[in-house]
Enzyme design. Structure first.
Site, PDB file in Angstrom:
ATOM      1  N   HIS A 111      -0.053 -12.020   1.415  1.00  0.00           N
ATOM      2  CA  HIS A 111      -1.390 -10.947   0.560  1.00  0.00           C
ATOM      3  C   HIS A 111      -1.753 -11.837  -1.097  1.00  0.00           C
ATOM      4  O   HIS A 111      -2.802 -11.475  -1.036  1.00  0.00           O
ATOM      5  CB  HIS A 111      -0.648 -10.115   0.137  1.00  0.00           C
ATOM      6  N   TYR A 145       0.689  -1.084  -0.437  1.00  0.00           N
ATOM      7  CA  TYR A 145      -0.264   0.200  -0.218  1.00  0.00           C
ATOM      8  C   TYR A 145       0.954   0.936   0.006  1.00  0.00           C
ATOM      9  O   TYR A 145       0.328   2.342  -0.444  1.00  0.00           O
ATOM     10  CB  TYR A 145      -1.324   0.142   1.052  1.00  0.00           C
TER      11      TYR A 145
END
Ligand code: A2P
Length: 335
Positions: A99, A30
């Site tokens: 992830h 992110y």
């Protein structure tokens, strides 16, 4: 903290912690963990105790090589300023997830591309070897829990079979092959009324894995949204249920419906906002309740629509799926 821009995310987390949020969902990819870390540094020990906070982060696709896993986690710990603070249970971190099951080319370039603009996947390391390195992060006290994100049930199944016993009758011995010492604590996947993930949720329940719902509001700020995509916000049933309630301000009730839908299914839920008024109002969902009938009606809206299918733009301006050609692409399976 996904889709929370640098320069905005710090203020949002700062406000959220004051408002009473205790779980912060982060990820290296992110690109905003340093800014969040500045807020943790400022607040932990002054306005909030480390042991009251639950922080999640995620191993990015370029760090699946077993030698890279602990390094990536330590980088996240340093960026979040959590590398010198032990939690109540003597671990530095609360939850670290893989992830995605798929890999990109190893290295620090998060999005390595081929010459034609497609994603450069690199070597697909066996998931077992990455998981073993994740387990070592627990054993060395780096993180208390480990888990998965965006894995399908077959990919999770590997970890769920934590001990396989092979009976060899001839030799009358039992070989115990340990495929995984530590089961995944959590599976974090997309879920909202148009994508309820009923089968995956049942699979998690049967296997003692906590389900975390990302994009519970349909993620309308996702980078690949198209005007023709279905929109939860235009759904008459959701609007009617929101209208029929007396708790909360009219337009806020709609979000209560989406958040409560996950809470009442027993899920951890990650409604994203960087706006103070929305962070505050979304938290008031505790005063709101959906009846069993409403829960059933909302569940019946499912249309197996995924909002989160990452795409990349090719040099000629067309778009293509970022991940679908990878051998570990998770979404070709039904669940
Ligand atoms: P913003 O961050 O500008 O507040 P999801 O959680 O499914 O990813 O959805 C996030 C999207 O929903 C963001 O666009 C976020 O906007 C928006 N959002 C979150 N809470 C509210 C709310 N109470 N009212 C309106 N939009 C909201």
């Amino acid at each position: 903290t996904w889709k929370s821009a640098k320069g905005e995310v710090g203020a949002a987390v700062d406000y959220a912690l004051d408002a009473g949020y205790l779980h912060v969902d982060c990820a290296m990819v992110y690109g905003n963990e340093k800014e969040i870390g500045e807020i943790f540094k400022k607040k932990i020990g002054t306005t909030i105790k480390r042991s009251d906070l639950f922080v999640t982060s995620k191993l990015w696709n370029t760090y699946h090589h077993p030698d890279d896993v602990a390094k990536a986690l330590k980088k996240t710990l340093a960026d979040l300023h959590l590398d010198y603070l032990l939690t109540f249970f003597l671990f530095f971190f609360d939850l670290y997830l893989i992830h995605w099951p798929l890999t990109f080319e190893r290295g620090d370039n998060f999005f390595p591309l081929n010459q034609d603009g497609s994603m450069r996947y690199g070597e697909a390391y066996p998931l077992e070897s990455t998981w073993k390195a994740m387990e070592q992060c627990v054993e060395t006290g780096l993180t208390r829990h480990i888990g998965l994100s965006n894995f399908n049930s077959k990919q999770v199944f590997f970890f769920h079979l934590s001990i396989q016993i092979l009976c060899c009758c001839k030799l009358k011995i039992a070989h115990i092959l340990k495929t995984a010492k530590i089961r995944p604590a959590v599976l974090q996947c997309e879920s909202h009324p148009y994508f309820t993930q009923e089968k995956l949720v049942h699979f998690c329940k049967d296997n003692g894995i906590v389900f975390t719902a990302y994009s519970p509001l349909g993620s309308r700020d996702r980078p690949w949204a198209k005007p023709t995509d279905p929109s939860l916000f235009d759904d008459p049933l959701l609007k009617d249920i929101a209208k029929s309630k007396s708790t909360g301000v009219a337009n806020v009730r709609f979000f209560f419906v989406l958040i409560r839908f996950q809470i009442q299914r027993g899920h951890i839920v990650l409604p994203k906002s960087t706006q103070k008024t929305r962070l505050k109002s979304n938290l008031e969902v505790w005063h709101f309740e959906l009846s069993d009938e409403e829960m059933r009606a909302i569940g019946s809206l499912n249309r197996n629509w995924r909002a989160c299918l990452p795409v990349i733009q090719l040099p000629d301006g067309t778009t293509t799926s970022r991940d679908a050609k990878h051998p570990f692409w998770p979404f070709a399976e039904e669940f």
